[in-house]
Scaffold this active site. Structure first.
Site, PDB file in Angstrom:
ATOM      1  N   LYS A  17       0.865  -1.174  -0.218  1.00 31.15           N
ATOM      2  CA  LYS A  17      -0.155   0.025  -0.094  1.00 31.15           C
ATOM      3  C   LYS A  17       0.699   1.382   0.275  1.00 31.15           C
ATOM      4  CE  LYS A  17       0.847   1.161   4.630  1.00 31.15           C
ATOM      5  NZ  LYS A  17       1.466   2.261   4.988  1.00 31.15           N
ATOM      6  N   ASP A 153      -2.494  -1.984  10.409  1.00 29.86           N
ATOM      7  CA  ASP A 153      -2.477  -1.546   8.994  1.00 29.86           C
ATOM      8  C   ASP A 153      -3.283  -3.253   8.646  1.00 29.86           C
ATOM      9  OD1 ASP A 153      -1.594   0.549   8.719  1.00 29.86           O
ATOM     10  OD2 ASP A 153       0.459  -0.296   8.135  1.00 29.86           O
TER      11      ASP A 153
HETATM   12  O1  C5P Z   1       0.175  -1.596  14.991  1.00 31.87           O
HETATM   13  P1  C5P Z   1       1.564  -1.933  14.584  1.00 31.87           P
HETATM   14  O2  C5P Z   1       2.127  -3.046  15.209  1.00 31.87           O
HETATM   15  O3  C5P Z   1       1.955  -2.090  13.390  1.00 31.87           O
HETATM   16  O4  C5P Z   1       2.402  -0.583  15.353  1.00 31.87           O
HETATM   17  C1  C5P Z   1       3.577  -0.584  15.408  1.00 31.87           C
HETATM   18  C2  C5P Z   1       3.985   0.583  16.312  1.00 31.87           C
HETATM   19  O5  C5P Z   1       3.575   1.679  15.830  1.00 31.87           O
HETATM   20  C3  C5P Z   1       3.238   0.357  17.375  1.00 31.87           C
HETATM   21  O6  C5P Z   1       3.772  -0.364  18.595  1.00 31.87           O
HETATM   22  C4  C5P Z   1       3.190   1.785  18.048  1.00 31.87           C
HETATM   23  O7  C5P Z   1       4.351   2.063  18.801  1.00 31.87           O
HETATM   24  C5  C5P Z   1       3.164   2.580  16.597  1.00 31.87           C
HETATM   25  N1  C5P Z   1       1.822   2.959  16.265  1.00 31.87           N
HETATM   26  C6  C5P Z   1       1.146   4.269  16.932  1.00 31.87           C
HETATM   27  N2  C5P Z   1       0.125   4.485  16.415  1.00 31.87           N
HETATM   28  C7  C5P Z   1      -0.754   3.828  15.534  1.00 31.87           C
HETATM   29  C8  C5P Z   1      -0.056   2.762  14.715  1.00 31.87           C
HETATM   30  C9  C5P Z   1       1.199   2.581  15.301  1.00 31.87           C
HETATM   31  O8  C5P Z   1       1.946   4.757  17.621  1.00 31.87           O
HETATM   32  N3  C5P Z   1      -1.817   4.333  15.122  1.00 31.87           N
END
Ligand code: C5P
Length: 301
Positions: A17, A153
């Site tokens: 994406k 995501d």
């Molecule tokens: O959700 P995901 O594991 O992909 O996110 C990785 C990191 O990115 C999270 O641990 C967080 O620190 C940060 N993040 C965030 N806010 C979001 C998505 C991700 O702070 N909306």
């Protein structure tokens, strides 16, 4: 996209994406950030092949399929329990209580730590593939709820849409319909960035920028305006953490594109092109001068 090869084997293609806009409005008590982002899938795909195996066996074999044009040594892919594909398989076993096993071959084309959500897309593909292989009968909405536990995501890739505005931590999906394909040239520099680190360095907006103007421009096909409305709040912190992102911004400023932006939390950087011919031509130019991987791509419709 799911293909049943035979009763004991199926394949899923999982797209990358790009974020055409990404605004961060607040830090949340759970440590995540509240965001609004417009995402489109593009035609760079990983492929996952799932083959039945004895109960309790979860095997993963990674294969890099990188074009020779990319002049790059592929990053090594984690194959341990922190791999999102294995996490998705384990989560399905735990939540459904079925006694199953699988061998997974992952044919990898989406670069890692790139802001292209390759890992999240693979996790979504794993939920879809194993739901079919193991005849679990879960709905897309069940899978999406599980996907949100794996990464912010992941639900986007389970929403049966090629474009959406994603809100909350990214898991609240409002599908949007794009009438025409968008053409991009994308560069993934050698360096990658950690999503968590980029968010930690991001200052949420006092007055958040809405993606509604960009959506209107997309829906009426005004590419000139789309180019001017590309926006990513994570660009500034990513540039502070990684020189290669600011170098790419400088490089793209000198290209005849409609607009340019870093995708997600970086480090990939893309230019919005007038058409596929321009995307291919600019990709050729960038490949000859730029280390890293360069793609001419289009949004999926
Ligand atoms: O959700 P995901 O594991 O992909 O996110 C990785 C990191 O990115 C999270 O641990 C967080 O620190 C940060 N993040 C965030 N806010 C979001 C998505 C991700 O702070 N909306």
């Amino acid at each position: 996209m799911l293909r049943k090869l035979h009763a004991d084997c199926c394949e899923v293609s999982t797209p990358a994406k790009l974020n055409l806009s990404l605004e961060v409005s607040a830090q949340r008590p759970d440590g995540y950030h509240e965001l609004e982002t417009l995402m489109v899938t593009i035609n760079v795909f990983d492929t996952l092949r799932f083959t039945q195996a004895p109960a309790g066996h979860l095997g993963l074999c990674n294969h890099w399929c990188v074009s020779r044009q990319h002049h790059t040594t592929p990053d090594s892919l984690p194959t341990g329990p922190d791999n999102l594909v294995l996490q998705a398989a384990s989560l399905l076993l735990r939540t459904t209580g079925v006694s199953r096993g699988v061998d997974i071959d992952l044919f990898k084309r989406i670069p890692l730590a790139a802001g292209l959500a390759g890992g999240s897309s693979d996790a979504a593909g794993t939920l879809v593939g194993l739901n079919s292989l193991w005849n679990l009968g879960l709905s897309l909405s069940d899978l999406s709820e599980l996907g949100a536990r794996l990464g912010s995501d992941v639900p986007f890739f389970l929403a049966a849409t090629t474009a959406a505005i994603c809100r909350g931590r990214g898991e609240i999906i409002e599908p949007i319909r794009l009438t025409t394909s968008l053409h991009f040239v994308v560069v993934k520099p050698a360096a990658g960035l950690s999503t968590a680190q980029v968010f930690q360095n991001c200052q949420p907006a006092q007055v958040p920028i809405s993606s509604s103007g960009l959506v209107r421009s997309l829906q009426c096909g005004d590419l000139g305006r789309v180019g001017l409305q590309l926006f990513n709040r994570l660009g500034a912190p990513a540039e502070k953490l990684c020189d290669q992102v600011s170098q790419l911004r400088d490089r793209f400023t000198r290209l005849p594109v409609l607009g340019h932006l870093m995708s997600g939390s970086g480090t990939s950087y893309f230019g919005l092109c007038h058409n596929s011919q321009q995307a291919r031509q600019l990709a050729g130019r960038l490949r000859s001068t730029h280390p890293g991987q360069v793609f001419a791509v289009q949004s999926c419709v």
